[in-house]
Write an enzyme that holds these catalytic residues in place. Structure first.
Site, PDB file in Angstrom:
ATOM      1  N   LYS A  77       0.843  -1.193   0.000  1.00  0.00           N
ATOM      2  CA  LYS A  77       0.000   0.000   0.000  1.00  0.00           C
ATOM      3  C   LYS A  77       0.881   1.245   0.000  1.00  0.00           C
ATOM      4  O   LYS A  77       1.920   1.292   0.681  1.00  0.00           O
ATOM      5  CB  LYS A  77      -0.911  -0.012   1.227  1.00  0.00           C
ATOM      6  CG  LYS A  77      -1.942   1.112   1.255  1.00  0.00           C
ATOM      7  CD  LYS A  77      -2.885   0.946   2.447  1.00  0.00           C
ATOM      8  CE  LYS A  77      -3.905   2.071   2.525  1.00  0.00           C
ATOM      9  NZ  LYS A  77      -4.850   1.910   3.657  1.00  0.00           N
ATOM     10  N   SER A 153      -9.690   2.158   2.888  1.00  0.00           N
ATOM     11  CA  SER A 153      -8.776   2.855   2.008  1.00  0.00           C
ATOM     12  C   SER A 153      -7.809   1.924   1.268  1.00  0.00           C
ATOM     13  O   SER A 153      -7.169   2.329   0.300  1.00  0.00           O
ATOM     14  CB  SER A 153      -7.968   3.874   2.823  1.00  0.00           C
ATOM     15  OG  SER A 153      -7.169   3.219   3.808  1.00  0.00           O
ATOM     16  N   SER A 177     -10.129  -0.327   7.125  1.00  0.00           N
ATOM     17  CA  SER A 177      -9.577  -0.137   5.780  1.00  0.00           C
ATOM     18  C   SER A 177      -8.864  -1.344   5.196  1.00  0.00           C
ATOM     19  O   SER A 177      -8.451  -1.318   4.048  1.00  0.00           O
ATOM     20  CB  SER A 177      -8.628   1.073   5.771  1.00  0.00           C
ATOM     21  OG  SER A 177      -9.361   2.259   5.938  1.00  0.00           O
TER      22      SER A 177
END
Length: 489
Positions: A77, A153, A177
């Protein structure tokens, strides 16, 4: 079988038997990315040249490798710092942060296991969002149906695994997330206990809530990945100095006699009927496996969303103050003096959602409002934590839906922040309490979209989560289904 259909253990056997090479795995990953990522938009930055060079080097070391992650292509990420590889947090403010000087601890630990970093994954800007539509670059799409969001996210992290672009990925979870996009994309995602995995090198959103965790296709692979990244780190002041158990051992036990708590608040009005039915069917599977379940109450969970957005926004207001266009990141070219440079760099670089949360947090921390909002939210957080601890006095795990609904369409909720925030109502309490939670696939909607089952345990009891999740996975085949994006791979 395609390479992406194999587990990490099976891939290692093939590597050692000389049936495949690390280069084959890396080639397969990049080939798939070049085939489908124009539709999915999971990656922001690719690491192709360095990844291929590392693969060739690792091919010479296969015979001496002893770990299951050796040579496996991974996605990171884009809020985890990677030395020499662009790190943007999906924000235009960090668009030119091309060459970070160090790695996040989790990245170093994966490097120690000789994984291969394929690239950096898309996300909601600075991890603020539930749909990946807040990315400063482009929204990621759900591989099961590209008209739908992948969640956020960590939408890029979940979508990349679901689309067979990488074999596993790392995400971060502040209010759901990891688990929410894992549910939307039909993969396995774990939010570990706060402090189990180092946050050093994770660009902070809300420091008391953020936690890095693994996203994989199977429960066993998830356990292997957590094993590699968990453990004490002196560079992180909130890192827990505890012994990390062997999570794979937990999956050798059955769930006969397991006591499951099902919060009535998690199945009330607002939870989609198909989601509710999938959870009830999952509970029947556990009954058949010898577990028992009872309805309980987490009475303060109804205040979780309000408390979370006050606390997380307050911490974001402080954490994001450092992004000012001075030391790194993009600096406005329209400024004529120093104050204008600060203001313009931030106003031009930050997206609307980031600005919204900074303003909310600054307000909550301001003189005259601190006691009324921030301090009261902290008290509610304690009540929520106490609710969990009370339930875990009598039960081994808490089970419910991961999200109230399956994935929603791109653009459907982006203009309604309050509705978007409510989407995390079932995951937020876990972060406020600091306990671990996992989402695993438990069914599909009538539109063919995945539904996630959330399993929660007490602090540092990830082993029980893995045991519970593995038993369900072995008794069902939801995890074996794949999206048809780009044809079967």
């Amino acid at each position: 079988m395609a390479l992406f259909d194999y587990t990490l253990k099976e891939l290692q056997e093939k590597l050692h038997n000389k049936e495949i090479t690390v280069t084959d795995l890396v080639d397969a990953s990049f080939a798939r990315i070049h085939e489908v990522d124009e539709e999915v938009q999971a990656f922001l930055t690719l690491n192709e040249e360095a990844a291929r060079a590392k693969a060739k080097k690792l091919d010479e070391q296969v015979d001496t490798s002893v770990n299951l992650l050796f040579g496996i292509p991974a996605g990171i990420k884009d809020n985890m710092v990677t030395k020499g590889l662009r790190t943007t947090c999906a924000s235009k403010l960090l668009d030119n942060f091309e060459d970070p000087l160090y790695n996040a601890t989790v990245v170093d630990r994966l490097d120690k296991e000789n994984t291969v970093t394929i690239g950096k994954l898309n996300m909601d800007e600075f991890a603020m969002g539930s749909s990946n539509e807040n990315s400063g670059y482009t929204p990621t799409r759900n591989p099961w149906n590209t008209d739908y969001v992948p969640g956020g996210s960590s939408g890029g992290s979940a979508a990349a695994v679901a689309a067979n672009e990488v074999f596993f990925s790392l995400g971060s979870d502040t209010g759901g997330s990891i688990r929410q996009p894992a549910a939307f994309c039909g993969v396995v995602g774990l939010k570990p206990t706060y402090g189990l995995v180092s946050r050093f090198g994770l660009v902070a959103f809300a420091s008391s809530l953020d936690q890095i965790g693994p996203i994989t296709r199977t429960v066993a692979d998830n356990a292997h990945l957590l094993q590699a990244i968990a453990g004490y780190d002196q560079m992180d002041s909130t890192s827990a100095n505890i012994d990390v158990p062997n999570y794979s051992e937990a999956m050798k036990e059955n769930v006969k006699g397991l006591k499951i708590a099902v919060p009535k608040e998690y199945l009330q009005e607002g939870v989609n009927s198909e989601v509710k039915e999938a959870v009830l069917q999952a509970l029947k599977v556990y009954e058949d496996l010898g577990a028992t379940w009872e309805e309980v109450s987490l009475p303060h969970s109804k205040y979780a969303v309000a408390a979370y957005y006050l606390l997380s926004s307050s911490e974001a207001s402080a954490n994001l103050a450092r992004f000012d266009g001075v030391r790194y990141g993009v600096r406005s070219e329209n400024a004529t003096n120093m104050l204008d440079m600060f203001k313009l760099s931030r106003s031009e670089g930050f997206g609307d959602e980031v600005k919204r949360r900074i303003m909310l947090g600054t307000f909550a921390l301001s003189s005259g409002y601190y006691d009324a909002y921030y301090k009261k939210a902290q008290k509610v957080r304690t009540l929520i934590k106490n609710d969990f601890e009370k339930v875990f006095e009598d039960y081994d795990v808490i089970i419910g839906p991961t999200t109230p609904t399956p994935a929603f369409k791109v653009g459907e909720k982006i203009d309604d922040p309050l509705t978007m925030y409510a989407n995390d109502i079932l995951t937020i309490p876990v972060n406020l309490a600091g306990v671990p939670g996992m989402s695993i696939p438990c069914g599909f909607s009538s539109e063919g979209l995945p539904i996630g089952l959330q399993i929660i345990a007490k602090h540092f009891d990830e082993s029980t989560i893995y045991r519970t999740a593995y038993a369900f996975e072995q008794a069902t085949d939801h995890h074996k289904k794949r999206p048809t994006l780009g044809g079967a791979k």
